[in-house]
Scaffold this motif. Structure first.
Motif, PDB file in Angstrom:
ATOM      1  N   PRO A   1       0.823  -1.147  -0.031  1.00 24.07           N
ATOM      2  CA  PRO A   1      -0.218   0.037   0.072  1.00 24.07           C
ATOM      3  C   PRO A   1       0.876   1.250  -0.043  1.00 24.07           C
ATOM      4  N   GLN A   2       0.389   2.353  -0.678  1.00 26.25           N
ATOM      5  CA  GLN A   2       1.214   3.544  -1.076  1.00 26.25           C
ATOM      6  C   GLN A   2       1.784   3.964   0.265  1.00 26.25           C
ATOM      7  N   TYR A   3       0.779   4.352   1.311  1.00 19.64           N
ATOM      8  CA  TYR A   3       0.992   5.050   2.416  1.00 19.64           C
ATOM      9  C   TYR A   3       1.939   4.179   3.448  1.00 19.64           C
ATOM     10  N   LEU A   4       1.693   2.960   3.629  1.00 12.80           N
ATOM     11  CA  LEU A   4       2.443   2.313   4.252  1.00 12.80           C
ATOM     12  C   LEU A   4       3.993   2.008   3.612  1.00 12.80           C
ATOM     13  N   GLN A   5       3.932   2.023   2.340  1.00 14.12           N
ATOM     14  CA  GLN A   5       5.369   2.093   1.661  1.00 14.12           C
ATOM     15  C   GLN A   5       6.322   3.395   1.966  1.00 14.12           C
ATOM     16  N   ASP A   6       5.514   4.565   2.066  1.00 12.03           N
ATOM     17  CA  ASP A   6       6.000   5.744   2.242  1.00 12.03           C
ATOM     18  C   ASP A   6       6.551   5.739   3.651  1.00 12.03           C
ATOM     19  N   THR A   7       6.069   5.355   4.511  1.00 13.09           N
ATOM     20  CA  THR A   7       6.647   5.385   5.900  1.00 13.09           C
ATOM     21  C   THR A   7       7.841   4.186   5.974  1.00 13.09           C
ATOM     22  N   ALA A   8       7.977   3.387   5.167  1.00 12.90           N
ATOM     23  CA  ALA A   8       9.040   2.267   5.109  1.00 12.90           C
ATOM     24  C   ALA A   8      10.025   3.200   4.373  1.00 12.90           C
ATOM     25  N   HIS A   9       9.733   4.068   3.511  1.00 10.56           N
ATOM     26  CA  HIS A   9      10.836   4.786   2.801  1.00 10.56           C
ATOM     27  C   HIS A   9      11.286   5.974   3.690  1.00 10.56           C
ATOM     28  N   SER A  10      10.329   6.312   4.588  1.00  4.71           N
ATOM     29  CA  SER A  10      10.922   7.335   5.534  1.00  4.71           C
ATOM     30  C   SER A  10      11.902   6.963   6.470  1.00  4.71           C
ATOM     31  N   HIS A  11      11.641   5.740   6.817  1.00 11.48           N
ATOM     32  CA  HIS A  11      12.358   4.912   7.816  1.00 11.48           C
ATOM     33  C   HIS A  11      13.924   4.913   7.089  1.00 11.48           C
ATOM     34  N   SER A  12      13.922   4.364   6.077  1.00 16.77           N
ATOM     35  CA  SER A  12      15.122   4.111   5.408  1.00 16.77           C
ATOM     36  C   SER A  12      16.064   5.247   5.069  1.00 16.77           C
ATOM     37  N   ALA A  13      15.288   6.543   4.924  1.00 16.38           N
ATOM     38  CA  ALA A  13      16.077   7.743   4.343  1.00 16.38           C
ATOM     39  C   ALA A  13      16.354   8.511   5.755  1.00 16.38           C
ATOM     40  N   THR A  14      15.446   8.378   6.699  1.00 14.70           N
ATOM     41  CA  THR A  14      15.845   9.168   7.730  1.00 14.70           C
ATOM     42  C   THR A  14      15.864   8.361   9.161  1.00 14.70           C
ATOM     43  N   MET A  15      15.592   7.239   9.102  1.00 18.38           N
ATOM     44  CA  MET A  15      15.650   6.230  10.339  1.00 18.38           C
ATOM     45  C   MET A  15      14.505   6.585  11.374  1.00 18.38           C
ATOM     46  N   ASN A  16      13.438   7.404  10.752  1.00 21.56           N
ATOM     47  CA  ASN A  16      12.353   7.430  11.600  1.00 21.56           C
ATOM     48  C   ASN A  16      11.122   7.281  10.684  1.00 21.56           C
ATOM     49  N   GLN A  17       9.874   7.353  10.981  1.00 23.15           N
ATOM     50  CA  GLN A  17       8.900   7.151  10.064  1.00 23.15           C
ATOM     51  C   GLN A  17       8.096   8.195   9.528  1.00 23.15           C
ATOM     52  N   MET A  18       8.486   9.340   9.913  1.00 24.66           N
ATOM     53  CA  MET A  18       7.791  10.751   9.614  1.00 24.66           C
ATOM     54  C   MET A  18       8.597  11.705   8.755  1.00 24.66           C
ATOM     55  N   TRP A  19       9.736  11.183   8.402  1.00 25.04           N
ATOM     56  CA  TRP A  19      10.520  12.190   7.384  1.00 25.04           C
ATOM     57  C   TRP A  19      11.182  13.462   8.383  1.00 25.04           C
ATOM     58  N   VAL A  20      11.246  13.021   9.734  1.00 25.22           N
ATOM     59  CA  VAL A  20      11.995  13.980  10.529  1.00 25.22           C
ATOM     60  C   VAL A  20      13.314  14.076  10.219  1.00 25.22           C
ATOM     61  N   LYS A  21      13.816  15.326   9.716  1.00 25.44           N
ATOM     62  CA  LYS A  21      15.189  15.488   9.464  1.00 25.44           C
ATOM     63  C   LYS A  21      15.947  15.534  10.790  1.00 25.44           C
ATOM     64  N   ASP A  22      17.258  15.235  10.617  1.00 27.80           N
ATOM     65  CA  ASP A  22      18.197  15.243  11.834  1.00 27.80           C
ATOM     66  C   ASP A  22      18.045  16.331  12.676  1.00 27.80           C
ATOM     67  N   ASP A  23      17.911  17.747  12.168  1.00 28.81           N
ATOM     68  CA  ASP A  23      17.902  19.042  12.838  1.00 28.81           C
ATOM     69  C   ASP A  23      16.617  19.065  13.658  1.00 28.81           C
ATOM     70  N   GLU A  24      15.489  18.596  12.761  1.00 28.03           N
ATOM     71  CA  GLU A  24      14.129  19.011  13.326  1.00 28.03           C
ATOM     72  C   GLU A  24      14.094  18.075  14.786  1.00 28.03           C
ATOM     73  N   TRP A  25      14.560  16.930  14.821  1.00 26.43           N
ATOM     74  CA  TRP A  25      14.457  16.089  15.910  1.00 26.43           C
ATOM     75  C   TRP A  25      14.966  16.960  17.319  1.00 26.43           C
ATOM     76  N   THR A  26      16.435  17.458  17.032  1.00 29.51           N
ATOM     77  CA  THR A  26      16.918  17.858  18.426  1.00 29.51           C
ATOM     78  C   THR A  26      16.148  19.344  18.505  1.00 29.51           C
ATOM     79  N   ASP A  27      15.753  19.991  17.503  1.00 29.48           N
ATOM     80  CA  ASP A  27      15.110  21.043  17.561  1.00 29.48           C
ATOM     81  C   ASP A  27      13.554  20.995  18.505  1.00 29.48           C
TER      82      ASP A  27
END
Lengths: 416, 446
Positions: free
Chosen positions: B142-168
């Protein structure tokens, strides 16, 4: 290997209380101690939303809105991130870089240089000693600094992507960037770039489809895809690139895309070379059992978890932190364990002659330093990383008891 | 023949584009690779042992909610998916793979309630996971499930949170909290802390107040804790649910190594269920660890400890009665039902048990990655969980106004159920209640 020449190796101990900062602060944060044990630093909150760096009890003159992630590097430089007027700056030994950023994180240092990941105007890249990449990107992570500190690399998002554009992502929007220039093909993912010992080449993991992983060296992919790879490493003797690869559900080791260790391990990672070109790694010869392996020959002892590997300077010995099936920590070394188990252990440290090994251990409420399996006869509230003298005969113990800092130079023979 | 009864196809870009790219040869090859290389005897035993007794049927909320339609029963889902893949040795067409994907990803929450009702101990959840694994390897997700898996692969989190956004986000919450607790910190990268606190992607993205609340509770309790400034902070794992086990392994590795790097003695996880299963049951084992490599404690256990040891005291109890929703992965998966009731009894005036409850509780229908399948499948969840609405309504009729659910996915699912069925109930995390009603010795006086 830490260069400990020039440090004070006079046997004995020094105690200091560094109480000045406390008098001018609402609170002090965690202590950080320089490798040579001469400087103790922490962040001091001097007033609401005001912070200063405290070094050996003296408050820095400059006050910031925030100070985060302070640490000493191997050269003894104190670095941190400081915030002022909604911008973030890199602080190094009391000075801040001139240019501020939207955000900065992931401090790295090597060869006398300090580097950081940077977000500026919602674009991402790196800066070294205050000089920003010429190109910034949609996103960036997996930041890396070369051994000589002159070059940088990261995984960067080259193409913008809309919400849930899964096929655009699968076509590839990420790339490896070296010194701010994207190189190689666009791929789904880039992980763990690492530079060669001479800082000239860079290798990384790449994911080219939902199911295919490989290694790329200077932007050129290996010809074979695997269903898994872990971070690559360069052979300092031959220049070859070696990475764990997963084939048929088992892990082996590939060198320049040729299998050199057959895929027989349940797990294999954290490989590293000695100066002679031998390979040490962490492996799992059977499910649930982990150990160290040298040149494809695993040790016979094992534990539930093994990590924080240290290899002796001569390349002949290795030690690691092991977590037993009883969930207690031990030092695994020379295919055996030191006696005793602990609440926590930090990465072991070898002496220059490779004869001695030290580790910081936590017994629950107290910590101490062990050398060659024998404890120092004194416990502290907190210890810091030990170090050996250049002649390997003495151990530097850095510790804290309450608000008192203790620097001890002990002879190896004092550990009984 | 095999898709004769499948008359409920839902349009999804991920599933449709996925099957458009398939050939019968690729399907056959992939299916048999998974069967021969990954499933072993376990799948065969489960499949061959099932006697179609039907006892699992009433365990499934989809079956119950669809007026006992056998095509929604666990055994029925098996016969519509993996039985056929096994019997036909992968010689099926792309349309059948669509059917398999829709059933496995959106009509089974992997809640494993059915396992409790199977007299032979068959784990249908495992078989649905195998179907998902095959679909992932065929690129039909499913598209949206795959999108979260892609987010995990690119950012190591499921919400496309960028490195700086986390600490911020952490710094922002710390700053907010200092109005209430002047000396409160969210300690970043503190070496050797007793507790490494990890959360799931939606917390910094949408529910930052939960980080505030957790910080306040840890601060008030005097816990020696830390959070990492680098990736590894997200304990969640939608790759586990999409069938991308390689990515699941990568996520769990960075999570555990993040805690190891900081020499934390234990990981305390926020109120999430699926992430707990990923770290203690699946992701760790895929990597070769029999146990978890760093001690892992769920918030339920942690709150119970804080209350038992008096580190947190309640100024007043939340007015009751409330009811308790037992999340599948921490109750059936981990057995924390008694601890959950202990915590609720300590923080609320009274509670009324939902029926059925504890390990027999019905799933929220959001878990197992189903809510992450996104808008196309929202009605699947609503229609498929009338059983949950009935449970909640029965509790409401006894005076309950608040539901406690210590799991993010359960919150997402129950919010939708409560709205869809117009139940008029409030939903709370344990942390919501503890934070709001605890004794705050370190706060400024109002």
């Amino acid at each position: 290997m830490q260069n400990t020449n020039g440090w004070n190796w006079e046997p004995g101990r020094r105690k200091e209380t560094f109480s000045d900062c406390e008098q001018g602060s609402e609170w002090l944060e965690e202590w950080h101690v320089s490798p040579d044990g001469e400087k103790v630093a922490c962040v001091a909150c001097t007033a609401p939303a005001e912070f200063a760096m405290c070094v050996n009890g003296k408050l820095g003159e400059t006050v910031y809105e925030k100070i985060i992630c302070p640490r000493f590097d191997q050269d003894g430089k104190l670095a941190a991130y400081v915030s002022q007027d909604m911008e973030w700056f890199v602080y190094v030994d009391g000075e801040t870089w001139e240019e501020g950023y939207g955000f900065a994180w992931d401090l790295k240092s090597a060869g006398g240089h300090v580097a950081t990941a940077v977000q500026q105007d919602m674009r991402y890249g790196m800066a070294v000693d205050g000089k920003l990449w010429d190109n910034l990107f949609e996103n960036g992570n997996n930041f890396c600094l070369s051994p000589d500190g002159s070059r940088t690399a990261a995984a960067v998002q080259v193409e913008p992507m809309g919400q849930a554009e899964i096929y655009k992502f699968q076509d590839g929007v990420f790339s490896l960037a070296v010194d701010g220039e994207a190189i190689g093909d666009l791929v789904m993912n880039v992980y763990n770039p690492t530079f060669s010992p001479d800082s000239k080449s860079v290798a990384c993991e790449v994911r080219t489809s939902l199911y295919e992983y490989s290694i790329a060296v200077d932007g050129k992919k290996w010809g074979t895809s695997y269903n898994g790879v872990w971070a690559p490493a360069f052979n300092p003797v031959s220049g070859a690139v070696v990475a764990p690869v997963r084939i048929g559900g088992k892990w082996g080791l590939a060198e320049n895309n040729n299998i050199i260790w057959q895929p027989k391990y349940t797990q294999l990672w954290k490989q590293r070379f000695t100066a002679q070109g031998d390979i040490w790694a962490v492996c799992s010869p059977s499910y649930g059992e982990f150990t160290l392996v040298k040149n494809d020959a695993p040790w016979s002892v094992s534990a539930a978890v093994v990590y924080d590997v240290a290899v002796s300077p001569d390349g002949q010995r290795a030690a690691a932190v092991a977590r037993g099936h009883d969930r207690r920590y031990k030092v695994m070394i020379d295919n055996k364990f030191w006696p005793g188990s602990f609440e926590m252990i930090w990465r072991p440290v070898f002496s220059a002659d490779s004869a001695n090994c030290a580790a910081r251990v936590d017994m629950g409420s107290k910590q101490t330093i062990m050398v060659n399996g024998k404890a120092f006869g004194e416990e502290f509230d907190q210890c810091f990383e030990p170090a050996f003298s250049p002649d390997s005969s003495k151990v530097l113990i850095k510790a804290r008891n309450g608000k008192e800092y203790i620097r001890i130079v002990a002879d190896v023979s004092e550990f009984k | 023949m095999y898709n004769k009864i499948f008359d409920r196809k839902v349009d999804d870009i991920g599933l449709q584009t996925g099957i458009d790219r398939l050939t019968p040869e690729k399907i056959e090859k992939t299916v048999n690779e998974v069967f021969s290389g990954e499933t072993g005897a376990k799948l065969k035993v489960y499949h061959d042992t099932c006697v179609r007794c039907g006892l699992c049927a009433s365990a499934c909320h989809y079956y119950v909610s669809h007026d006992n339609d056998p095509s929604y029963s666990p055994a029925g889902k098996v016969t519509q998916t993996i039985s056929i893949l096994l019997d036909k040795k992968g010689k099926v067409g792309p349309d059948f793979i669509y059917q398999c994907a829709q059933i496995a990803y959106t009509e089974c929450n992997l809640c494993r309630r059915c396992v409790h009702y199977c007299p032979l101990g068959i784990d249908t959840g495992y078989m649905m996971s195998v179907v998902r694994r095959i679909c992932h390897k065929l690129g039909v997700t499913p598209q949206y499930l795959q999108d979260t898996a892609h987010s995990h692969s690119a950012t190591m989190n499921q919400m496309w949170v960028k490195d700086d956004e986390w600490t911020d986000s952490l710094l922002w919450q710390e700053e907010e909290a200092r109005d209430e607790f002047p000396d409160m910190r969210i300690p970043l990268d503190k070496d050797g802390a007793d507790v490494y606190y990890s959360v799931i992607g939606p917390e910094p993205k949408f529910r930052t107040h939960l980080i505030y609340q957790a910080g306040a509770i840890l601060h008030e309790a005097g816990v020696n804790w830390t959070m990492p400034s680098m990736p590894g902070w997200d304990n969640s794992d939608m790759a586990m649910y999409s069938g991308d086990f390689e990515m699941m392994g990568r996520l769990k590795r960075i999570h555990f190594e993040s805690a190891q790097k900081l020499h934390s003695k234990k990981i305390v996880m926020g109120e999430c269920g699926h992430a707990f299963r990923s770290v203690y049951d699946q992701g760790n084992r895929w990597l070769g660890w029999k146990d978890y490599p760093v001690e892992v404690v769920h918030s339920i256990e942690f709150f119970a400890h804080l209350l038992k040891t008096g580190k947190i005291k309640m100024a007043e109890k939340f007015p009751g009665p409330v009811t308790i929703h037992d999340p599948c992965n921490v109750i059936r998966g981990r057995g924390l039902m008694n601890e959950l009731r202990y915590v609720v009894s300590e923080i609320c005036e009274s509670y009324i048990e939902m029926q059925p409850n504890a390990e027999h509780n019905f799933c929220c229908a959001a878990g197992g990655g189903v809510i992450n399948c996104g808008p196309p499948f929202k009605n699947v969840r609503m229609d498929g969980n009338r059983a949950k609405a009935d449970q909640l309504r029965a509790a409401a009729e006894q005076g309950v106004k608040t539901v406690i659910a210590p799991c993010h996915n359960c919150h997402g699912g129950l919010e939708d159920i409560i709205e869809h069925y117009e139940l008029g109930l409030d939903l709370k995390f344990l942390g919501d209640i503890i934070y709001a009603n605890m004794v705050k010795t370190k706060a400024v006086e109002e």
